[in-house]
Design an enzyme around this catalytic site. Structure first.
Site, PDB file in Angstrom:
ATOM      1  N   GLU A   1     -32.693  26.762  -7.495  1.00 53.08           N
ATOM      2  CA  GLU A   1     -32.747  25.740  -8.549  1.00 53.08           C
ATOM      3  C   GLU A   1     -31.349  25.642  -9.157  1.00 53.08           C
ATOM      4  O   GLU A   1     -30.882  26.563  -9.814  1.00 53.08           O
ATOM      5  CB  GLU A   1     -33.751  26.127  -9.637  1.00 53.08           C
TER       6      GLU A   1
ATOM      7  N   ASP B   1     -34.900  30.806  -9.429  1.00 53.92           N
ATOM      8  CA  ASP B   1     -34.898  30.125 -10.722  1.00 53.92           C
ATOM      9  C   ASP B   1     -33.544  30.289 -11.428  1.00 53.92           C
ATOM     10  O   ASP B   1     -33.057  31.411 -11.573  1.00 53.92           O
ATOM     11  CB  ASP B   1     -36.010  30.738 -11.594  1.00 53.92           C
TER      12      ASP B   1
HETATM   13  C1  NOJ Z   1     -36.074  26.811 -14.947  1.00 50.10           C
HETATM   14  C2  NOJ Z   1     -37.553  26.596 -14.959  1.00 50.10           C
HETATM   15  O1  NOJ Z   1     -37.858  25.537 -14.098  1.00 50.10           O
HETATM   16  C3  NOJ Z   1     -37.944  26.316 -16.398  1.00 50.10           C
HETATM   17  O2  NOJ Z   1     -39.267  25.882 -16.515  1.00 50.10           O
HETATM   18  C4  NOJ Z   1     -37.688  27.574 -17.190  1.00 50.10           C
HETATM   19  O3  NOJ Z   1     -37.917  27.319 -18.549  1.00 50.10           O
HETATM   20  C5  NOJ Z   1     -36.251  28.047 -17.019  1.00 50.10           C
HETATM   21  N1  NOJ Z   1     -35.791  28.013 -15.661  1.00 50.10           N
HETATM   22  C6  NOJ Z   1     -36.119  29.464 -17.487  1.00 50.10           C
HETATM   23  O4  NOJ Z   1     -36.681  30.327 -16.539  1.00 50.10           O
END
Ligand code: NOJ
Length: 555
Positions: free
Chosen positions: A257, A198
């Protein structure tokens, strides 16, 4: 070397919204377990679970207060072990969300850091500034400054890129890097098959003494990505982490991500030479047009059309640049954006055609739960339901510009991420078979979509997805080369080729009947959405229709 994930077809499950098994209105692990037969019939071979760790749920689980335990709303460690076991029995791999950029402010490390400025955990986070002066003007993704006053009243501030209750970890500190590796290995030891890293592109921050230049040098916070996204140290710090994981667990899929990463960064993050990730998820595919935007109030939650030409260009660039390097991630939606059927597709035929177009390209599909039903965003009718100050501000600004409250809230309902996280509709009962009580996220359903009905309807979006997923498993659509064909903005046509096998995927992006010419050898239908007519290379597609045609093999 071949890996399971070379042919992954991932289904994204938002655990809170998939299936409630203990009737508290919140989806849980035993609920997912109960639905394994559904996942198996759908044909996917991996699931990605959004975070299930202990969390105060400020950001629905992305604020973790204990990485080594399951949040009690979702179940127990035993439930998680059972789920991993049963998914594996069904031939489904398990990918967990791994939140490495920040923790919850309730995490014991942070609690210790604010209780005692001399704590060793102080350096697990980023504290800066003095005499109540913020170090710079950087802005948070969730609004306001990235700096929040130290609750211990030291006159310092701590850094948070997201909510103020989600302090960023200090990856410069080798102990933090080591601690996060321990977390990853703990879960891999339990048998999971992959990690979605993430927000990993944000783990490095520039020198904190710099402010982002603005026109009148205002101190208003600015989301200054050059200072906290994709800095070179991201690669430096993650390399030993990724290398170690691959050494201990060579079959672990590392899926990053990388929201703002362009294709060149995607190459850096995924080329084998760099020993980092296998694939990354970019948010750069979807360029939107601002033709319909009302300039009298902020654009952020106004519905916008996808710029199809830019989208085609983006896809071409990602497909061709990553050829021979890594697999692009193919997706139309996730928990951070409005649903495909609300955001882009005007009807189910278009939703199916867009799915065919996206997922039969080269790469790893990630299908967001409910998308396979043509599910839409929930309809909220009150601004409070969004639990988001930026929506409140938007609605106020829209009203000031003359819009009605209802219209402004409806705009946000169609574009905001939260209404895209609605409960999975399994049947037509009161709470759609999701729970026997009001679900945690209560909004009005916009559509008829539900699993039992679609299962029984051969023409349903669900049955289309099953056929499409089966087709995606063919070596031609997994490993074949990809060539985009030249078309105008009204259609999207590409070819896949593997040895002697060839197929063409042709989709109309137009609300009118479209005619295109394709080589006559492509005349063997593999899949279709909507209606089409083929006559000696003249292909007529009805509005938003699509078809996959294979080259007739020689007798
Ligand atoms: C990316 C996640 O997909 C999102 O939902 C989240 O708010 C942020 N990272 C913070 O972890």
């Amino acid at each position: 070397m071949k890996h399971w994930y070379d042919h992954a077809i991932i289904y994204q499950i938002y655990p809170k919204s998939f299936q409630d098994s203990n009737n508290d209105g919140i989806g849980d692990l035993n609920g997912i377990r109960k639905r394994i037969p559904y996942l198996k019939k759908l044909g996917i071979n991996a699931v990605w679970l959004n975070p299930v760790f202990v969390s105060p749920q400020v950001d629905n689980g992305y604020d973790v207060s204990n990485y080594f335990a399951i949040d009690s709303h979702m179940g127990t460690m035993q439930d998680m072990e059972n789920l991993i076991h049963d998914l594996h029995q069904a031939g489904i791999h398990v990918i967990m969300d791994f939140v490495l950029n920040h923790t919850s402010d309730q995490h014991p490390w942070f609690q210790d850091a604010i209780k005692d400025p001399n704590s060793i955990y102080r350096d697990y986070y980023i504290f800066a500034g003095h005499d109540n002066q913020r170090p710079n003007n950087w802005g948070s993704f969730f609004g306001g400054s990235v700096w929040q006053a130290d609750p211990a009243n030291t006159g310092q501030f701590y850094f948070h890129l997201f909510d103020k209750r989600m302090p960023d970890l200090n990856w410069k500190n080798p102990e933090v890097r080591h601690a996060m590796l321990e977390v990853a290995e703990y879960w891999l030891k339990k048998g999971i098959d992959g990690l979605r890293l993430d927000a990993f592109i944000h783990i490095a921050k520039a020198d904190l003494r710099q402010s982002y230049p603005t026109k009148n040098n205002s101190s208003k916070p600015v989301v200054a990505e050059p200072f906290f996204a994709n800095l070179p140290q991201v690669q430096e710090w993650l390399r030993p982490f990724c290398e170690r994981i691959k050494q201990d667990y060579p079959e672990c899929l590392l899926l990053g991500e990388a929201a703002s990463a362009n294709v060149n960064l995607a190459v850096d993050y995924t080329t084998k030479r760099n020993h980092l990730m296998d694939s990354v998820i970019t948010f750069r595919y979807f360029t939107e047009k601002d033709d319909d935007v009302n300039k009298d109030f902020p654009a952020n939650y106004q519905p916008k059309q996808l710029d199809m030409t830019a989208f085609k260009q983006n896809q071409t660039v990602w497909q061709q640049t990553l050829a021979g390097i890594s697999r692009p991630v193919l997706y139309w939606g996730n928990h951070d954006m409005a649903r495909l059927r609300t955001r882009v597709a005007k009807n189910n035929v278009e939703a199916e055609s867009l799915a065919m177009l996206m997922y039969l390209q080269r790469g790893i599909p990630i299908i967001y739960y409910g998308e396979e039903l043509g599910l839409q965003n929930l309809k909220f009718d009150k601004v409070e339901q969004f639990n988001d100050k930026t929506v409140k501000d938007f609605v106020q600004a829209a009203q000031d510009a003359g819009l009605s409250y209802e219209d402004a809230v409806e705009m946000a309902s169609q574009t905001h991420k939260l209404p895209a996280r609605g409960p999975m509709p399994w049947n037509n009962e009161q709470y759609h078979g999701f729970s026997s009580v009001t679900p945690w996220l209560d909004g009005e359903k916009r559509d008829q979509a539900c699993v039992v009905e679609e299962e029984n309807n051969l023409e349903s979006v669900l049955n289309f997805y099953k056929k499409m997923i089966a087709l995606k498993k063919e070596p031609l659509f997994q490993d074949g080369n990809y060539y985009m064909l030249a078309t105008d903005e009204k259609s999207y046509i590409y070819q896949r080729k593997l040895g002697d096998e060839e197929a063409i995927v042709a989709v109309s992006l137009s609300s009118e009947k479209e005619q295109v010419t394709i080589p006559t050898v492509f005349n063997n239908e593999l899949l279709k959405a909507g209606q089409y007519n083929l006559n000696n290379g003249n292909l007529t597609l009805m509005p938003y229709a699509g078809v996959v045609l294979k080259k007739q093999s020689k007798e």
